[in-house]
Write an enzyme that holds these catalytic residues in place. Structure first.
Site, PDB file in Angstrom:
ATOM      1  N   TYR A  61       0.861  -1.189   0.000  1.00  0.00           N
ATOM      2  CA  TYR A  61       0.000   0.000   0.000  1.00  0.00           C
ATOM      3  C   TYR A  61       0.896   1.237   0.000  1.00  0.00           C
ATOM      4  O   TYR A  61       1.526   1.564   1.003  1.00  0.00           O
ATOM      5  CB  TYR A  61      -0.900   0.038   1.231  1.00  0.00           C
ATOM      6  CG  TYR A  61      -1.986  -1.011   1.283  1.00  0.00           C
ATOM      7  CD1 TYR A  61      -2.230  -1.856   0.218  1.00  0.00           C
ATOM      8  CD2 TYR A  61      -2.776  -1.147   2.424  1.00  0.00           C
ATOM      9  CE1 TYR A  61      -3.235  -2.817   0.274  1.00  0.00           C
ATOM     10  CE2 TYR A  61      -3.786  -2.095   2.493  1.00  0.00           C
ATOM     11  CZ  TYR A  61      -4.001  -2.933   1.418  1.00  0.00           C
ATOM     12  OH  TYR A  61      -5.004  -3.868   1.494  1.00  0.00           O
ATOM     13  N   GLY A 212     -18.423   1.222  -3.622  1.00  0.00           N
ATOM     14  CA  GLY A 212     -19.250   2.417  -3.694  1.00  0.00           C
ATOM     15  C   GLY A 212     -20.621   2.226  -4.310  1.00  0.00           C
ATOM     16  O   GLY A 212     -21.469   3.120  -4.238  1.00  0.00           O
TER      17      GLY A 212
END
Length: 323
Positions: A61, A212
């Protein structure tokens, strides 16, 4: 703010918060800009203050940025945090270019992770996924060796099949399975989830809002540069029909006085005490609503309606979660 309850992670695992904090979006994983670092650190610390001790990160990440960030946030508070780290993904220029699961690479990865995090032992260590490049026995066996050496406490796995889960667990007991799970992604209910439950393995469920889709905020058409275009469920007629399906969730949330996102998290939470919703946050302002989502009671009738409306396959098209 309500403190989150604790659950056992797997039948013989540690006590962790029922809600996990995903830290990925605090770093530029896909080549985009970083979020405000001080805000991200504060978000982690406020989460810890409210009993959210499960912190999920990955050594890839932001090319190590995320681990450095988490390390800063937990400095002086190591005992308050349960650190879950994924490894194995190789990125270059913001693009995924493959996996490296060789034992020699794993031993290299963990040393860098420990330094970046500023800790002596990682609580949960897991390959981000498995392929056929290295035998499962070698990958899991290497982590088992790290557990013996005291560098890792528990073994985790991520984004794998039921057969791979059984095989990994036969090499060394698996404590947790990290997998995408939501009203829109229920394919794992037929095989993988029952296998995890049978073996007594905890489930860390990410992507609760299906990237989302279930937030009630997505509109068609999407902006031209939106990363969702890479996934077929967000393209053309698929997106239009999928957003129509989400209207029921939005209506139910409004009637109960909550947001669709909160109901999506509540549904995952309602699937059992062996399943932990892992929610990505990078702003402290998100904490109250996500903690509140864990208190939402869905009636049997409401669960039946949601399960029928979002039956497996009801959402058209796929994401990276459906390979």
């Amino acid at each position: 703010m309500t403190t989150i309850k604790k659950i056992a992670l797997g039948k013989n695992g540690p006590l962790v918060s029922k809600l996990g904090l995903g830290c990925m979006r605090m770093s530029p994983v896909w080549g985009g800009p970083s979020n405000d670092e001080s805000e991200s650190i504060t978000t982690i610390q406020k989460a810890l203050d409210n009993g959210i001790n499960f912190l999920n990160t990955g050594d890839f990440y932001g090319s190590g940025h995320n681990e450095l960030l988490v390390g800063k946030a937990i400095k002086g508070r190591r005992d308050d945090a349960f650190i879950s780290v994924k490894f194995g993904a190789i990125f270059y220029g913001g693009q995924w270019i493959g996996l490296d699961l060789r034992p020699v690479a794993i031993k290299n990865f963990i040393n860098y992770s420990l330094v970046r995090l500023g800790i002596d032992v990682i609580d949960l260590y897991q390959p981000c996924r498995l392929d056929n490049s290295v035998p499962i026995e070698d990958v899991i066996g290497t982590i088992a060796d790290l557990i013996k050496e005291g560098k890792v406490r528990y073994l985790g796995v991520s984004e794998i099949t039921a057969d791979q889960l059984r095989k990994a667990n036969s090499v060394h007991p698996v404590t947790a399975l990290e997998i995408g799970y939501s009203l829109a992604d229920r394919q794992i209910e037929s095989d993988l989830l029952p296998t995890a439950k049978e073996l007594g393995i905890g489930v860390v469920a990410f992507a609760n809002t299906a990237e989302g889709l279930l937030t009630g905020e997505m509109k068609a058409p999407l902006p031209v540069n939106d990363y969702h275009h890479h996934f077929s469920r967000f393209q053309g007629e698929n997106l239009i029909k999928n957003l129509e399906k989400v209207e029921l969730l939005t209506q139910m949330a409004t009637e109960k006085g909550y947001k669709p996102t909160q109901l999506a998290i509540a549904w995952v939470n309602a699937q059992g005490d062996h399943i932990m919703p892992l929610v990505s946050m990078s702003r402290r302002s998100r904490l109250p609503e996500n903690i509140q989502a864990m208190q939402i009671e869905l009636t049997p009738d409401e669960l039946n309606v949601l399960n029928a409306h979002f039956s497996p396959g009801a959402i058209l098209g796929g994401t990276y979660l459906q390979r």
